[in-house]
Design an enzyme around this catalytic site. Structure first.
Site, PDB file in Angstrom:
ATOM      1  N   GLN A 262       0.963  -1.242   0.071  1.00 50.54           N
ATOM      2  CA  GLN A 262       0.229  -0.054   0.228  1.00 50.54           C
ATOM      3  C   GLN A 262       1.445   1.213   0.002  1.00 50.54           C
ATOM      4  O   GLN A 262       0.227   2.250  -0.801  1.00 50.54           O
ATOM      5  CB  GLN A 262      -1.267  -0.173   1.115  1.00 50.54           C
ATOM      6  CG  GLN A 262      -2.334  -1.191   1.274  1.00 50.54           C
ATOM      7  CD  GLN A 262      -2.972  -0.730  -0.446  1.00 50.54           C
ATOM      8  OE1 GLN A 262      -2.863  -1.304  -0.805  1.00 50.54           O
ATOM      9  NE2 GLN A 262      -3.021  -0.202  -0.296  1.00 50.54           N
ATOM     10  N   HIS A 265       0.910   3.103  -3.419  1.00 51.33           N
ATOM     11  CA  HIS A 265       0.699   3.594  -4.228  1.00 51.33           C
ATOM     12  C   HIS A 265       1.219   5.233  -4.181  1.00 51.33           C
ATOM     13  O   HIS A 265       1.072   5.799  -5.271  1.00 51.33           O
ATOM     14  CB  HIS A 265      -0.503   3.398  -3.829  1.00 51.33           C
ATOM     15  CG  HIS A 265      -1.502   2.455  -4.001  1.00 51.33           C
ATOM     16  ND1 HIS A 265      -2.134   2.644  -5.152  1.00 51.33           N
ATOM     17  CD2 HIS A 265      -1.756   1.465  -3.327  1.00 51.33           C
ATOM     18  CE1 HIS A 265      -2.320   1.504  -4.864  1.00 51.33           C
ATOM     19  NE2 HIS A 265      -3.012   1.016  -3.751  1.00 51.33           N
ATOM     20  N   GLU A 331      -9.661   1.973   5.879  1.00 51.33           N
ATOM     21  CA  GLU A 331     -10.124   2.010   4.179  1.00 51.33           C
ATOM     22  C   GLU A 331      -9.955   0.618   3.552  1.00 51.33           C
ATOM     23  O   GLU A 331     -10.844  -0.298   3.284  1.00 51.33           O
ATOM     24  CB  GLU A 331      -9.439   3.022   2.677  1.00 51.33           C
ATOM     25  CG  GLU A 331      -9.824   1.913   2.071  1.00 51.33           C
ATOM     26  CD  GLU A 331      -8.752   2.840   0.839  1.00 51.33           C
ATOM     27  OE1 GLU A 331      -9.124   2.959  -0.702  1.00 51.33           O
ATOM     28  OE2 GLU A 331      -7.319   3.249   1.395  1.00 51.33           O
ATOM     29  N   HIS A 332      -8.652  -0.567   4.239  1.00 48.98           N
ATOM     30  CA  HIS A 332      -8.571  -1.908   3.198  1.00 48.98           C
ATOM     31  C   HIS A 332      -7.987  -1.851   5.420  1.00 48.98           C
ATOM     32  O   HIS A 332      -6.828  -1.373   5.922  1.00 48.98           O
ATOM     33  CB  HIS A 332      -7.750  -2.062   2.866  1.00 48.98           C
ATOM     34  CG  HIS A 332      -7.079  -1.047   1.696  1.00 48.98           C
ATOM     35  ND1 HIS A 332      -6.845  -0.462   1.598  1.00 48.98           N
ATOM     36  CD2 HIS A 332      -7.968  -1.596   0.914  1.00 48.98           C
ATOM     37  CE1 HIS A 332      -7.241  -0.468   0.061  1.00 48.98           C
ATOM     38  NE2 HIS A 332      -7.839  -1.345  -0.708  1.00 48.98           N
ATOM     39  N   ASP A 365      -8.297  -5.308  -5.297  1.00 45.96           N
ATOM     40  CA  ASP A 365      -7.586  -4.543  -5.787  1.00 45.96           C
ATOM     41  C   ASP A 365      -7.742  -4.582  -6.846  1.00 45.96           C
ATOM     42  O   ASP A 365      -8.567  -4.394  -8.186  1.00 45.96           O
ATOM     43  CB  ASP A 365      -5.964  -3.533  -5.179  1.00 45.96           C
ATOM     44  CG  ASP A 365      -6.416  -3.047  -4.611  1.00 45.96           C
ATOM     45  OD1 ASP A 365      -6.986  -2.687  -3.882  1.00 45.96           O
ATOM     46  OD2 ASP A 365      -4.757  -3.029  -4.213  1.00 45.96           O
ATOM     47  N   HIS A 424     -54.880  18.282   4.370  1.00 45.17           N
ATOM     48  CA  HIS A 424     -54.675  17.618   4.787  1.00 45.17           C
ATOM     49  C   HIS A 424     -55.211  16.486   4.950  1.00 45.17           C
ATOM     50  O   HIS A 424     -55.592  15.547   3.987  1.00 45.17           O
ATOM     51  CB  HIS A 424     -53.091  16.819   5.995  1.00 45.17           C
ATOM     52  CG  HIS A 424     -51.878  17.202   5.367  1.00 45.17           C
ATOM     53  ND1 HIS A 424     -51.628  18.719   4.942  1.00 45.17           N
ATOM     54  CD2 HIS A 424     -50.497  16.953   4.758  1.00 45.17           C
ATOM     55  CE1 HIS A 424     -50.696  18.573   4.663  1.00 45.17           C
ATOM     56  NE2 HIS A 424     -49.859  18.299   4.961  1.00 45.17           N
TER      57      HIS A 424
END
Length: 438
Positions: A262, A265, A331-332, A365, A424
């Site tokens: 990771q 990235h 996130e992960h 992924d 109403h």
């Protein structure tokens, strides 16, 4: 290599815990100041602004803002058989995974003669954004497009930054993936300007959309925040992050490999290990250093691992590790413990959970059949990853017979009068035999 945060001997509440964990400093509000003028420029000057912004930010002036069909076909034809097979497997797996997310339409009889139907309606037109910065992401084409197609979206447009090395077009693999998926409305437009184009439309080029999805940098996230309300968005997905909950049974080389994967990235990517084993922590740190030195993107990985957003969190036991993971809301999230499945079931804040030693994040992924467009920065506390629901809206249909409506007039009248909205009740009374209005 990784900083250590020692939480042993303390049981802070979740709010205090979240403040003590490593996290990237992300100032979306400051980024908003930068993107508002870009959005206004695209709204005012359309294609002229898009071309000028491409020169400014991407270093190239595209000959065509909309990618010609011939370019899509040529890039697919030039794709290697191995890469085409990989993309096709990913597409097939993701179709199966996303089809399982489709909601079931239901009809519920509320009273005799009175029903409510729950229908799910796909968006008419959506805009998908695929980044093109430090890496190429044909996988993000698949993640966005397959979810939209399975949901039944009628029109799909996609934007990705123009590349100076590719004649002002998006990367060839991105275009090949679009062609494989049957997407022919593709734009060589990147960043906040792409979000503005989708949200407001550009005369003579691109019709506005109903929903925008896809990951990007902080400026893309800020632009999505700026146009939310004009269009729907999935989330403000930012720089990637991984957290790993591991005990002494974990394989330190697996854990290190996943943290490095990771970090590859982005220099701002977050890699966090949460463990009750100081021995595992030391082994993982050592292996991270070795792997970082040996991998292709060494400088990027080392910057990410040494940054304030990454680190090792030491806790007293697995229960404490679960509490930290829920406070962090990664996130992960990978679970490398002796009882991985049971521990995963106790996680309620994570974008995606990878259970056991043979489920590294890269599986999700590309090939697992799950979606990799996931909430970051702790927003997994209240947001989900991209799925078919981002492209669907629920519509309720109400159908009561005259008799069923009549039976509810009395209690409805009481509520309407209590709220000082007598008309109403009168709307029902007009449908009753005789004069029932007060």
């Amino acid at each position: 290599m990784l900083q250590t945060i020692d939480l042993r001997g303390s049981r802070p509440d979740s709010q205090d815990l979240a403040s003590r964990l490593p996290r990237a400093e992300v100032d979306v509000d400051k980024a908003l100041e930068a993107v508002h003028p870009l959005i206004d420029d695209v709204r005012a000057r359309g294609q002229v602004a898009l071309l000028e912004l491409a020169e400014r930010f991407d270093g190239v002036r595209p000959e065509n803002l909309r990618v010609p069909q011939a370019a899509l076909e040529a890039d697919l034809a030039n794709l290697s058989p191995q890469l085409r097979q990989a993309l096709e497997i990913s597409i097939a797996h993701n179709r199966a995974g996303h089809a399982a997310q489709l909601p079931v339409e239901r009809e519920t009889e509320i009273v005799s003669g009175g029903v409510v139907r729950q229908r799910w309606v796909p968006m008419r037109r959506v805009g998908l954004y695929v980044p093109g910065g430090l890496a190429v992401y044909p996988s993000s084409v698949i993640m966005n497009a397959v979810a939209a197609q399975v949901a039944g979206v009628g029109q799909i447009a996609l934007a990705s930054p123009p590349q100076a090395d590719h004649g002002g077009l998006p990367h060839p693999t991105i275009l090949a993936a679009c062609r494989l998926l049957g997407i022919d409305e593709v734009y060589a437009v990147g960043g906040a300007q792409a979000i503005a184009m989708f949200a407001y439309g550009v005369n003579g080029l691109c019709e506005g959309v109903d929903v925008i999805t896809g990951p990007g940098n902080i400026y893309v996230a800020a632009a999505k925040r700026a146009v939310r309300g004009v269009v729907g968005i999935d989330a403000e997905a930012g720089t990637t992050e991984i957290a790993i909950v591991a005990d002494r049974t974990a394989n330190p080389d697996y854990v290190a490999a996943d943290l490095v994967s990771q970090a590859e990235h982005d220099p701002a990517a977050a890699s966090v290990l949460i463990t009750d084993s100081p021995e595992l922590a030391a082994a993982v740190d050592s292996r991270c250093e070795a792997r970082a030195a040996a991998t292709k993107h060494t400088q990027r990985v080392e910057t990410a691992l040494r940054g304030p957003q990454s680190g090792i969190v030491l806790v007293d036991d697995v229960d404490a590790a679960i509490a930290v993971a829920n406070a962090y809301a990664a996130e992960h999230l990978e679970i490398h413990t002796a009882q991985a499945a049971d521990d995963a079931a106790r996680i309620h804040n994570a974008g995606a959970i990878f259970v056991g030693p043979y489920n590294p994040v890269p599986l999700g992924d590309y090939m697992a059949g799950s979606n990799h467009v996931l909430p970051t920065g702790g927003t997994a506390r209240f947001s989900a990853g991209l799925n078919v629901h981002a492209f669907l809206k629920s519509v309720q249909e109400i159908e009561y017979s005259r008799e069923a409506m009549t039976a509810l007039y009395g209690p409805l009248q009481a509520l309407a009068h209590d709220e000082d909205l007598p008309a109403h009740a009168e709307a029902l009374a007009a449908r009753l035999p005789g004069d029932s209005a007060d």
